[in-house]
Enzyme design. Structure first.
Site, mmCIF file in Angstrom:
data_model
loop_
_atom_site.group_PDB
_atom_site.id
_atom_site.type_symbol
_atom_site.label_atom_id
_atom_site.label_comp_id
_atom_site.label_asym_id
_atom_site.label_seq_id
_atom_site.Cartn_x
_atom_site.Cartn_y
_atom_site.Cartn_z
ATOM 1 N N ARG A 39 13.858 -5.388 53.631
ATOM 2 C CA ARG A 39 14.078 -5.923 52.284
ATOM 3 C C ARG A 39 15.300 -5.204 51.717
ATOM 4 O O ARG A 39 15.305 -3.980 51.591
ATOM 5 C CB ARG A 39 12.855 -5.712 51.404
ATOM 6 C CG ARG A 39 12.970 -6.276 49.980
ATOM 7 C CD ARG A 39 11.618 -6.166 49.287
ATOM 8 N NE ARG A 39 11.613 -6.663 47.917
ATOM 9 C CZ ARG A 39 11.608 -5.893 46.836
ATOM 10 N NH1 ARG A 39 11.622 -4.566 46.954
ATOM 11 N NH2 ARG A 39 11.580 -6.427 45.626
ATOM 12 N N ASN A 98 13.400 -8.437 41.528
ATOM 13 C CA ASN A 98 12.500 -7.296 41.668
ATOM 14 C C ASN A 98 11.726 -7.032 40.378
ATOM 15 O O ASN A 98 12.308 -7.014 39.290
ATOM 16 C CB ASN A 98 13.308 -6.047 42.028
ATOM 17 C CG ASN A 98 12.425 -4.841 42.276
ATOM 18 O OD1 ASN A 98 11.681 -4.806 43.256
ATOM 19 N ND2 ASN A 98 12.495 -3.848 41.395
ATOM 20 N N GLU A 99 10.405 -6.868 40.495
ATOM 21 C CA GLU A 99 9.535 -6.452 39.388
ATOM 22 C C GLU A 99 9.995 -7.064 38.055
ATOM 23 O O GLU A 99 10.394 -6.342 37.132
ATOM 24 C CB GLU A 99 9.496 -4.926 39.317
ATOM 25 C CG GLU A 99 8.985 -4.316 40.611
ATOM 26 C CD GLU A 99 8.964 -2.799 40.628
ATOM 27 O OE1 GLU A 99 9.341 -2.182 39.602
ATOM 28 O OE2 GLU A 99 8.591 -2.214 41.666
ATOM 29 N N HIS A 125 3.503 -4.875 44.522
ATOM 30 C CA HIS A 125 3.997 -3.523 44.766
ATOM 31 C C HIS A 125 2.870 -2.545 44.476
ATOM 32 O O HIS A 125 2.300 -2.547 43.379
ATOM 33 C CB HIS A 125 5.211 -3.230 43.890
ATOM 34 C CG HIS A 125 6.402 -4.064 44.239
ATOM 35 N ND1 HIS A 125 7.625 -3.937 43.615
ATOM 36 C CD2 HIS A 125 6.562 -5.041 45.163
ATOM 37 C CE1 HIS A 125 8.483 -4.796 44.143
ATOM 38 N NE2 HIS A 125 7.856 -5.484 45.076
ATOM 39 N N TYR A 185 1.622 1.076 43.996
ATOM 40 C CA TYR A 185 1.847 2.487 43.722
ATOM 41 C C TYR A 185 0.572 3.050 43.085
ATOM 42 O O TYR A 185 -0.513 2.845 43.603
ATOM 43 C CB TYR A 185 3.096 2.673 42.858
ATOM 44 C CG TYR A 185 4.380 2.301 43.592
ATOM 45 C CD1 TYR A 185 4.895 3.132 44.578
ATOM 46 C CD2 TYR A 185 5.059 1.116 43.315
ATOM 47 C CE1 TYR A 185 6.068 2.803 45.262
ATOM 48 C CE2 TYR A 185 6.225 0.770 43.997
ATOM 49 C CZ TYR A 185 6.724 1.623 44.973
ATOM 50 O OH TYR A 185 7.874 1.298 45.651
ATOM 51 N N GLU A 225 6.392 -3.566 48.274
ATOM 52 C CA GLU A 225 6.751 -2.158 48.135
ATOM 53 C C GLU A 225 5.466 -1.338 48.088
ATOM 54 O O GLU A 225 4.456 -1.789 47.551
ATOM 55 C CB GLU A 225 7.524 -1.876 46.830
ATOM 56 C CG GLU A 225 8.959 -2.308 46.802
ATOM 57 C CD GLU A 225 9.654 -1.854 45.518
ATOM 58 O OE1 GLU A 225 9.165 -0.878 44.886
ATOM 59 O OE2 GLU A 225 10.654 -2.464 45.142
ATOM 60 N N TRP A 273 8.634 1.424 50.666
ATOM 61 C CA TRP A 273 9.782 1.918 49.889
ATOM 62 C C TRP A 273 9.950 3.406 50.184
ATOM 63 O O TRP A 273 9.013 4.173 50.002
ATOM 64 C CB TRP A 273 9.540 1.722 48.388
ATOM 65 C CG TRP A 273 10.767 2.093 47.610
ATOM 66 C CD1 TRP A 273 11.148 3.351 47.239
ATOM 67 C CD2 TRP A 273 11.786 1.215 47.164
ATOM 68 N NE1 TRP A 273 12.352 3.313 46.586
ATOM 69 C CE2 TRP A 273 12.770 1.997 46.520
ATOM 70 C CE3 TRP A 273 11.998 -0.170 47.239
ATOM 71 C CZ2 TRP A 273 13.909 1.457 45.962
ATOM 72 C CZ3 TRP A 273 13.129 -0.716 46.677
ATOM 73 C CH2 TRP A 273 14.078 0.088 46.041
#
Length: 544
Positions: free
Chosen positions: A85, A162-163, A229, A231, A258, A287
């Site tokens: 990516r 992105n996001e 994503h 996290y 991610e 990531w």
């Protein structure tokens, strides 16, 4: 993931109990409506054109911040990845990756037998992050570099932005995502499209999860993949499994676009992410390869882009259980017979002939290719952007629809049967003739205010003739990639750097010796030069 220097937002943790209270997504088992030329989605799975199931196993690479590290793609492939990516910029927050650079990234991915997921990073945290731009703006960027992506549907997935929302007004994600997908489809994009979740990509409010079915249905090609994503919000195996299983049960395609082994907002459960994605046959992209800053240097997989210096995170994702080396399978487009990844040579610089007030004929020396050149794309080059104006199988083409007494720059690309695109040819500058056609009009253009990255302008269109104008179309070309973002007094459309404005009902009639005024806002670079030529209904206007 935000830029290496941006402040990091701590997101609220989501409990497993709250997850259990929410309803599952409705099923969507219908196959894609279109006949995609490359990747496609069927029954919640991402398939290659051959029909092979494709599961992403790869990492993110921060190309836009480290353009001199393009060799990282070869190193990522050598570690076993099948996908990368790539971070790009629309030019709104970081240096713009132009058409030539995007084409080079795609070529490098193909040479290294990687599938390319390309993303625009300038949307990160829109509504909360200063300077972040809309998904619509990101879609405009993709349209501006489309010539680098056309024919690459077997190799490239377009991750719109992105996001694209922080935690402010994140419920607008659904409508904005649908609109951006439609904009790309209307512009001719046949690629699989990937969309990131809001809430800084982590979807803790479940906006994407609970609206994914309607977003998928809004894509006329039914060829959209969702990206979460993971996290700090995903710090337990229960949360990881619940989120991903809901998409699988609903036959909606999902990847972990991610994730990391640690983060400032909490400690994500990377073991669960790797195990659950392997169990469900879902893709993941960690990531990131290298170059992180702003306190998250621990997310580097290698130290200082050195592939021989794996960090603990790099060792985990590449060589650990359910990691890339053990689970990645190369895309069939490469592994079946090897695939043709060699681009044609560049064609010769075009020569111009038969220049009129509205057209020009271009001809060029043929390109060469081991498997044969299948066609050529003629592009108009303006302010760092390229727009395909015509395509042909021969070595000449006539470009029509040009404005009188206007300067244009053209170049040519060659393509082969595998969709490989050559380097750009040399350019040719052409100025169309006036054709003896001078409209009875004059245009006054001025900047009424400006700020970093944007400005407001005014155009006064004067009727210098003896009879009224009833309905009109005004065109001009910005000399330095300025972009109209809003306009009043008419309806604006854009083709590259060229702007076309059609009259509004209240400005359509311009009496003899009368005038109408248009206002607009636009983006700009460091310079803001004024356009020097305007046409009214195809004929040149005086500029006052």
């Amino acid at each position: 993931m935000r830029s290496p220097t941006a402040a990091l937002l701590r997101l609220a943790a989501v409990t497993a109990g709250l997850l259990g209270l929410l309803l599952p997504l409705p099923g969507l088992g219908a196959p894609a409506h279109a006949a995609p030329t490359g990747f496609r989605v069927e029954n919640g799975r991402l398939l290659e054109a051959s029909g092979n199931d494709f599961v992403m196993r790869g990492v993110n690479h921060a190309h836009t911040w480290y353009p001199d590290r393009i060799s990282s793609l070869a190193h990522i492939k050598a570690k076993g990845a099948n996908t990368v990516r790539v971070v790009l910029s629309s030019g709104d927050r970081w240096t713009r990756n132009d058409t030539t650079d995007v084409a080079d990234v795609v070529a490098q991915c193909k040479q290294n037998r990687l599938i390319c997921v390309l993303e625009v990073h300038d949307t990160t945290g829109y509504g909360e992050q200063s300077g972040a731009v809309t998904l619509s703006r990101a879609a405009d960027y993709w349209i501006s570099v489309r010539s680098a992506l056309a024919g690459q549907e077997d190799y490239v997935i377009v991750n719109i932005g992105n996001e694209p929302y922080g935690n402010t007004n994140h419920t607008a994600w659904t409508a904005d995502t649908k609109a951006a997908i439609r904009k790309l489809r209307d512009a001719g994009f046949d690629h699989t499209i990937m969309v990131d979740a809001p809430n800084w990509g982590q979807d803790w409010a479940f906006t994407m999860r609970d609206n994914a079915a309607s977003v998928f249905a809004a894509d006329p090609d039914r060829n959209t993949v969702f990206s979460i994503h993971m996290y700090g919000v995903f710090d337990t195996a229960a949360e990881v499994g619940d989120y991903l299983n809901r998409f699988v049960a609903a036959e909606l395609p999902i990847v972990v676009g991610e994730f990391g082994h640690d983060h400032s907002d909490g400690n994500p459960d990377e073991d669960a992410i790797l195990a659950v994605t392997q169990q469900l046959g879902l893709g993941y992209l960690g990531w990131s390869w290298s170059g992180n800053g702003g306190g998250v240097e621990y997310l580097d997989m290698v130290t200082n882009f050195d592939p021989d210096r794996l960090t603990s995170w790099g060792q985990r994702i590449f060589d650990g259980p359910n990691g890339i080396a053990a689970t990645a399978r190369e895309a069939a487009v490469y592994s079946s017979g090897g695939g043709d990844t060699t681009a044609p040579t560049a064609p010769g610089a075009p020569a111009a002939s038969a220049v009129t007030s509205s057209s020009v004929t271009l001809s060029w020396a043929a390109a060469t290719d081991a498997t044969g050149v299948t066609g050529y794309d003629v592009v108009r080059v303006s302010g760092g952007e390229e727009t395909v104006v015509t395509s042909t199988t021969g070595t000449s083409a006539t470009v029509t629809g040009l404005a009188p007494a206007t300067s244009y720059t053209f170049a040519v690309y060659a393509r082969d049967a595998a969709g490989n695109r050559s380097q750009r040819s040399g350019t040719v500058a052409v100025t169309t003739s006036s054709g003896g056609s001078q409209a009875a009009c004059a245009v006054g253009y001025k900047v009424t205010g400006q700020w970093p990255g944007g400005f407001q302008g005014e155009i006064v269109l004067r009727n210098t003739g003896t009879s009224a104008i009833n309905g009109w179309t005004l065109r001009w070309t910005f000399p330095d990639s300025q972009r109209v973002t809003s306009l009043w007094g008419g309806t604006a459309t854009r083709d590259g750097a060229e702007v076309t404005v059609t009259s509004a009902p209240h400005t359509a009639a311009v009496p003899a010796a009368g005038s109408v005024t248009l206002g607009f806002t636009a983006s700009r670079g460091s310079a803001n030069p004024s356009p020097t030529a305007f046409t009214l209904d195809g004929a040149a206007c005086a500029v006052s």
